[in-house]
Design a protein around this motif. Structure first.
Motif, PDB file in Angstrom:
ATOM      1  N   GLN A   1      38.446  20.127   1.475  1.00 10.62           N
ATOM      2  CA  GLN A   1      37.289  21.099   1.917  1.00 10.62           C
ATOM      3  C   GLN A   1      36.023  20.411   2.492  1.00 10.62           C
ATOM      4  O   GLN A   1      35.351  20.751   3.715  1.00 10.62           O
ATOM      5  CB  GLN A   1      36.772  21.899   1.013  1.00 10.62           C
ATOM      6  CG  GLN A   1      37.953  22.984   0.519  1.00 10.62           C
ATOM      7  CD  GLN A   1      37.637  23.964  -0.710  1.00 10.62           C
ATOM      8  OE1 GLN A   1      37.172  23.533  -1.835  1.00 10.62           O
ATOM      9  NE2 GLN A   1      38.072  25.266  -0.913  1.00 10.62           N
ATOM     10  N   LEU A   2      35.697  19.321   1.995  1.00  8.66           N
ATOM     11  CA  LEU A   2      34.591  18.425   2.327  1.00  8.66           C
ATOM     12  C   LEU A   2      34.867  17.806   3.834  1.00  8.66           C
ATOM     13  O   LEU A   2      33.868  17.770   4.511  1.00  8.66           O
ATOM     14  CB  LEU A   2      34.014  17.462   1.285  1.00  8.66           C
ATOM     15  CG  LEU A   2      33.620  17.989   0.038  1.00  8.66           C
ATOM     16  CD1 LEU A   2      33.339  17.221  -1.287  1.00  8.66           C
ATOM     17  CD2 LEU A   2      32.064  18.642   0.385  1.00  8.66           C
ATOM     18  N   ARG A   3      36.195  17.452   3.797  1.00  8.76           N
ATOM     19  CA  ARG A   3      36.552  16.786   5.103  1.00  8.76           C
ATOM     20  C   ARG A   3      36.512  17.710   6.096  1.00  8.76           C
ATOM     21  O   ARG A   3      35.979  17.457   7.401  1.00  8.76           O
ATOM     22  CB  ARG A   3      37.915  16.244   4.882  1.00  8.76           C
ATOM     23  CG  ARG A   3      37.846  14.729   3.994  1.00  8.76           C
ATOM     24  CD  ARG A   3      39.143  14.328   3.918  1.00  8.76           C
ATOM     25  NE  ARG A   3      39.797  13.684   5.178  1.00  8.76           N
ATOM     26  CZ  ARG A   3      40.697  13.470   5.506  1.00  8.76           C
ATOM     27  NH1 ARG A   3      42.045  13.995   5.039  1.00  8.76           N
ATOM     28  NH2 ARG A   3      41.204  13.181   6.674  1.00  8.76           N
ATOM     29  N   VAL A   4      36.898  19.119   5.894  1.00 13.66           N
ATOM     30  CA  VAL A   4      36.761  20.149   6.889  1.00 13.66           C
ATOM     31  C   VAL A   4      35.185  20.172   7.437  1.00 13.66           C
ATOM     32  O   VAL A   4      34.847  20.420   8.545  1.00 13.66           O
ATOM     33  CB  VAL A   4      37.134  21.472   6.473  1.00 13.66           C
ATOM     34  CG1 VAL A   4      36.767  22.548   7.208  1.00 13.66           C
ATOM     35  CG2 VAL A   4      38.565  21.364   6.314  1.00 13.66           C
ATOM     36  N   LEU A   5      34.427  20.210   6.468  1.00 18.56           N
ATOM     37  CA  LEU A   5      32.739  20.488   6.650  1.00 18.56           C
ATOM     38  C   LEU A   5      32.442  19.112   7.419  1.00 18.56           C
ATOM     39  O   LEU A   5      31.512  19.356   8.464  1.00 18.56           O
ATOM     40  CB  LEU A   5      32.085  20.536   5.368  1.00 18.56           C
ATOM     41  CG  LEU A   5      32.368  21.944   4.392  1.00 18.56           C
ATOM     42  CD1 LEU A   5      31.477  21.718   3.141  1.00 18.56           C
ATOM     43  CD2 LEU A   5      32.084  23.096   5.387  1.00 18.56           C
TER      44      LEU A   5
ATOM     45  N   ARG B   1      30.612  17.015  12.799  1.00 21.59           N
ATOM     46  CA  ARG B   1      30.876  16.196  13.933  1.00 21.59           C
ATOM     47  C   ARG B   1      31.224  16.818  15.233  1.00 21.59           C
ATOM     48  O   ARG B   1      30.965  16.530  16.201  1.00 21.59           O
ATOM     49  CB  ARG B   1      31.667  15.125  13.532  1.00 21.59           C
ATOM     50  CG  ARG B   1      30.865  14.098  12.658  1.00 21.59           C
ATOM     51  CD  ARG B   1      31.805  12.817  12.328  1.00 21.59           C
ATOM     52  NE  ARG B   1      33.249  12.919  13.153  1.00 21.59           N
ATOM     53  CZ  ARG B   1      34.305  11.980  13.034  1.00 21.59           C
ATOM     54  NH1 ARG B   1      34.341  11.484  11.995  1.00 21.59           N
ATOM     55  NH2 ARG B   1      35.295  12.352  13.864  1.00 21.59           N
ATOM     56  N   ARG B   2      32.125  17.938  15.137  1.00 20.31           N
ATOM     57  CA  ARG B   2      32.563  18.381  16.185  1.00 20.31           C
ATOM     58  C   ARG B   2      32.523  20.162  16.063  1.00 20.31           C
ATOM     59  O   ARG B   2      33.445  20.547  15.860  1.00 20.31           O
ATOM     60  CB  ARG B   2      34.258  17.910  16.281  1.00 20.31           C
ATOM     61  CG  ARG B   2      34.191  16.491  16.639  1.00 20.31           C
ATOM     62  CD  ARG B   2      35.508  15.891  17.020  1.00 20.31           C
ATOM     63  NE  ARG B   2      35.992  16.820  17.813  1.00 20.31           N
ATOM     64  CZ  ARG B   2      37.374  16.260  18.246  1.00 20.31           C
ATOM     65  NH1 ARG B   2      37.994  15.642  17.710  1.00 20.31           N
ATOM     66  NH2 ARG B   2      37.716  17.310  19.569  1.00 20.31           N
TER      67      ARG B   2
ATOM     68  N   THR C   1      32.808  26.899  13.123  1.00 21.33           N
ATOM     69  CA  THR C   1      31.747  26.298  12.997  1.00 21.33           C
ATOM     70  C   THR C   1      31.024  26.125  11.726  1.00 21.33           C
ATOM     71  O   THR C   1      31.350  27.045  11.047  1.00 21.33           O
ATOM     72  CB  THR C   1      30.605  26.927  14.130  1.00 21.33           C
ATOM     73  OG1 THR C   1      30.361  28.343  13.847  1.00 21.33           O
ATOM     74  CG2 THR C   1      31.082  26.808  15.489  1.00 21.33           C
ATOM     75  N   LEU C   2      30.140  25.310  11.403  1.00 24.87           N
ATOM     76  CA  LEU C   2      29.567  25.427  10.117  1.00 24.87           C
ATOM     77  C   LEU C   2      28.410  26.334   9.948  1.00 24.87           C
ATOM     78  O   LEU C   2      27.875  26.786  11.145  1.00 24.87           O
ATOM     79  CB  LEU C   2      28.708  24.115   9.763  1.00 24.87           C
ATOM     80  CG  LEU C   2      29.609  22.988   9.511  1.00 24.87           C
ATOM     81  CD1 LEU C   2      28.826  21.553   9.156  1.00 24.87           C
ATOM     82  CD2 LEU C   2      30.538  23.156   8.163  1.00 24.87           C
ATOM     83  N   THR C   3      28.086  27.054   8.694  1.00 21.09           N
ATOM     84  CA  THR C   3      27.044  27.875   8.745  1.00 21.09           C
ATOM     85  C   THR C   3      25.937  27.094   8.168  1.00 21.09           C
ATOM     86  O   THR C   3      26.349  25.843   7.760  1.00 21.09           O
ATOM     87  CB  THR C   3      27.230  29.028   7.509  1.00 21.09           C
ATOM     88  OG1 THR C   3      27.558  28.315   6.440  1.00 21.09           O
ATOM     89  CG2 THR C   3      28.458  29.795   7.933  1.00 21.09           C
TER      90      THR C   3
ATOM     91  N   ALA D   1      27.903   9.300  13.083  1.00 18.87           N
ATOM     92  CA  ALA D   1      28.988   9.877  12.863  1.00 18.87           C
ATOM     93  C   ALA D   1      28.603  11.490  12.533  1.00 18.87           C
ATOM     94  O   ALA D   1      29.302  12.240  12.842  1.00 18.87           O
ATOM     95  CB  ALA D   1      29.755   9.504  11.561  1.00 18.87           C
ATOM     96  N   PHE D   2      27.294  11.656  12.209  1.00 16.57           N
ATOM     97  CA  PHE D   2      26.867  13.001  11.763  1.00 16.57           C
ATOM     98  C   PHE D   2      26.033  13.724  12.828  1.00 16.57           C
ATOM     99  O   PHE D   2      25.211  14.660  12.776  1.00 16.57           O
ATOM    100  CB  PHE D   2      26.032  13.153  10.531  1.00 16.57           C
ATOM    101  CG  PHE D   2      26.994  12.846   9.318  1.00 16.57           C
ATOM    102  CD1 PHE D   2      27.683  13.799   8.605  1.00 16.57           C
ATOM    103  CD2 PHE D   2      27.357  11.672   8.710  1.00 16.57           C
ATOM    104  CE1 PHE D   2      28.648  13.868   7.774  1.00 16.57           C
ATOM    105  CE2 PHE D   2      28.135  11.351   7.670  1.00 16.57           C
ATOM    106  CZ  PHE D   2      28.708  12.477   7.157  1.00 16.57           C
ATOM    107  N   GLY D   3      26.237  13.287  13.854  1.00 19.55           N
ATOM    108  CA  GLY D   3      25.504  13.746  15.290  1.00 19.55           C
ATOM    109  C   GLY D   3      24.304  13.531  15.560  1.00 19.55           C
ATOM    110  O   GLY D   3      23.701  14.279  16.348  1.00 19.55           O
TER     111      GLY D   3
END
Length: 182
Positions: free
Chosen positions: A42-46, A51-52, A99-101, A170-172
């Motif tokens: 789940q953390l890898r999804v976040l 990043r994308r 997308t992330l909230t 890597a975190f934009g």
């Protein structure tokens, strides 16, 4: 004392030994800081969505190397927890955009920051010269193995390697000031 020249095969063997050890250390830290709230997957999804942003469900599934049904179930749990938004692509009805909230971004950054401190603590025992060596080696490896860099270099051969490497982290985060102007 005579030293033998190091071969690419010897470096490759050392790299293949070191990288799994570093990966295990990072994953253990991420897992520890993510508990009890989120699994490593789940953390890898976040992380991927940070990043994308606006990636499709299929893109995230490919990144995690899981089936679409598995990713769909994982996304459903993250949507229910308020960590990601899931919407149908208005241009392509079968495509799901993720997308992330703000809550998802905050949780991912909390885990990242805590893991960063764990890594920094491990590196604290190195000398300044050793830290420089580590940094130089990571820059070289990043340039060799970052598929995005390799793709951008082949797509835009007139753009310098340094410019391609300095796109931001890597975190934009944005590129360094000398590169901002293009």
């Amino acid at each position: 004392m005579v030293t033998q020249a190091l071969t690419p095969a010897q470096c490759a063997a050392d790299l293949m030994t070191a990288v799994p050890a570093v990966t295990r250390f990072l994953r253990a830290g991420i897992r520890r800081h993510g508990k009890p709230h989120l699994s490593l997957s789940q953390l890898r999804v976040l992380y991927f969505l940070r990043r994308r942003s606006q990636s499709s469900l299929s893109e995230v599934a490919d990144y995690l190397d899981v089936t679409r049904p598995t990713m769909s179930a994982m996304v459903e749990r993250l949507v229910q927890r308020g960590l990601i938004h899931r919407v149908s692509d208005p241009k392509e009805r079968r495509r799901i955009i993720l997308t992330l909230t703000p809550e998802g971004t905050a949780e991912m950054e909390r885990v990242y920051d805590a893991t960063l401190l764990t890594v920094a603590d491990r590196l604290a025992g190195l000398t300044a010269a050793e830290l420089q060596q580590v940094q130089a080696g990571l820059a070289i490896l990043g340039g060799l193995f970052d598929e995005g860099v390799v793709d951008r270099l082949s797509t835009f051969p007139d753009v310098s390697r340094e410019r391609v490497l300095c796109e931001g982290d890597a975190f934009g985060d944005p590129p360094c000031p000398p590169c901002e102007g293009g």
